[in-house]
Each structure stands twice: as C-alpha cells, then as structure tokens.
Scaffold this motif. Structure first.
Motif, PDB file in Angstrom:
ATOM      1  N   SER A 144       1.498   6.575 -14.346  1.00 36.25           N
ATOM      2  CA  SER A 144       0.737   5.633 -13.534  1.00 36.25           C
ATOM      3  C   SER A 144       0.629   6.180 -12.117  1.00 36.25           C
ATOM      4  N   ALA A 145      -0.391   5.717 -11.440  1.00 33.18           N
ATOM      5  CA  ALA A 145      -0.564   6.064 -10.032  1.00 33.18           C
ATOM      6  C   ALA A 145      -1.254   4.903  -9.338  1.00 33.18           C
ATOM      7  N   ILE A 146      -0.852   4.670  -8.113  1.00 33.57           N
ATOM      8  CA  ILE A 146      -1.489   3.660  -7.270  1.00 33.57           C
ATOM      9  C   ILE A 146      -2.029   4.382  -6.042  1.00 33.57           C
ATOM     10  N   VAL A 197      -2.362  10.742 -13.207  1.00 33.08           N
ATOM     11  CA  VAL A 197      -3.588   9.958 -13.002  1.00 33.08           C
ATOM     12  C   VAL A 197      -3.847   9.666 -11.521  1.00 33.08           C
ATOM     13  N   GLU A 198      -3.217  10.435 -10.628  1.00 37.19           N
ATOM     14  CA  GLU A 198      -3.435  10.172  -9.206  1.00 37.19           C
ATOM     15  C   GLU A 198      -4.863  10.488  -8.768  1.00 37.19           C
ATOM     16  N   SER A 220      -1.894   5.584 -18.029  1.00 31.77           N
ATOM     17  CA  SER A 220      -2.294   6.460 -19.125  1.00 31.77           C
ATOM     18  C   SER A 220      -1.059   6.887 -19.899  1.00 31.77           C
ATOM     19  N   GLU A 221      -1.263   7.275 -21.137  1.00 31.59           N
ATOM     20  CA  GLU A 221      -0.242   8.005 -21.880  1.00 31.59           C
ATOM     21  C   GLU A 221      -0.850   9.369 -22.146  1.00 31.59           C
ATOM     22  N   GLY A 222      -0.273  10.374 -21.487  1.00 33.06           N
ATOM     23  CA  GLY A 222      -0.882  11.689 -21.612  1.00 33.06           C
ATOM     24  C   GLY A 222       0.000  12.791 -21.076  1.00 33.06           C
ATOM     25  N   LYS A 223      -0.642  13.950 -20.889  1.00 28.40           N
ATOM     26  CA  LYS A 223       0.066  15.157 -20.490  1.00 28.40           C
ATOM     27  C   LYS A 223      -0.139  15.522 -19.023  1.00 28.40           C
ATOM     28  N   THR A 224      -0.922  14.720 -18.313  1.00 31.06           N
ATOM     29  CA  THR A 224      -1.155  15.005 -16.902  1.00 31.06           C
ATOM     30  C   THR A 224      -1.294  13.700 -16.139  1.00 31.06           C
TER      31      THR A 224
END
Length: 148
Positions: free
Chosen positions: A18-20, A100-101, A94-98
């Motif tokens: 996650s990113a804010i 989300v910023e 997200s659920e992933g490999k990189t």
C-alpha cells in the motif's frame, strides 16, 4: 546513449502493498465556497477529481513509462477542505511484486490538476493569469509492504 530498461521483478515475492500520497491546491476563498456549494460551471469538482484520480491510478503504466502494470486491489481518496486550499489524499493497495507509490502519486496529481481545470475560470485574474493558484506538497506519506 544510456540504456533504459524496466527493473526485473520476476524473483520478488507477491505481497500486500500500500501507499498513501498527498498534495494540495491553493485556491481563492470564493473558489472554495463555490466548490462546497456546487456552483462551478463545469460541475461537481470533487466527484470529477475523484474519478480522475482513480482513472490515473489504473493507468499509471501508460503515463509513467517504466512503471510495471500491476493489479490494483483498491483506491481510497479523500479531500480535506480548508479556507484557502484543498488537500487530496490517495491510498492505493495491491497484491504484487512491486510497490504502488507511483500509482498513489499519479492519482494525487490527476486529482489536483482536475480541480485546477474545473475552477480556472473563477481563479483567473483580470489578465487571465493565476497569481494565487498553486499546486504543492505532492509527496508519499506512507509506503507499506506486508509479507503473508
């Protein structure tokens, strides 16, 4: 010429991320009142900015050339309306490999630009300039990665 390439992420594990991000647009007090009272000719400013932010988050790899396309699992957006500015906060998950910023930053930027576009007719001075309108403080507030 220097080589440009995307970072290889094949070996990275899939984790919750996650990113804010946040940013602000400074506006005239009368513009803020017009937004609150839904008196802007182009329509509902904050709803339109919200849709623009979500669309930008989903399309970040098309806008930022070396960002990986990723599965977005959520976008939360809120506005803090002050006397002379509106602060936009965007959270992307997200659920992933990189991370989300970049998606969160792109969402904030699109929301702020949309607000400016929608209110520019009331923000302009008599010469057609924007002496007090300003977008600033776009930043990543938080970035998280949690292993399963």
């Amino acid at each position: 010429m220097k080589k440009v390439q995307m970072v290889e992420i094949r070996e990275k594990p899939v984790v919750y991320r996650s990113a804010i991000a946040s940013g602000e647009i400074f506006l005239k007090e009368k513009t803020i009142k017009a937004i609150k009272n839904n008196k802007i000719k182009k329509g509902d400013v904050l709803t339109t900015a919200q849709i623009a932010a979500i669309n930008a988050v989903k399309n970040t790899p098309s806008i930022i050339p070396l960002c990986h396309p990723i599965q977005i699992t959520g976008v939360d957006l809120d506005f803090e309306i002050k006397k002379d500015k509106i602060k936009v906060n965007v959270k992307v998950t997200s659920e992933g490999k990189t991370g989300v910023e970049m998606e969160a930053l792109t969402g904030v930027s699109a929301a702020l630009l949309t607000i400016w576009d929608m209110v520019k007719s009331v923000e302009k001075d008599e010469k057609g300039q924007y002496p007090t309108t300003k977008i600033s403080n776009i930043k990543v507030v938080e970035k998280r990665k949690e292993k399963k």
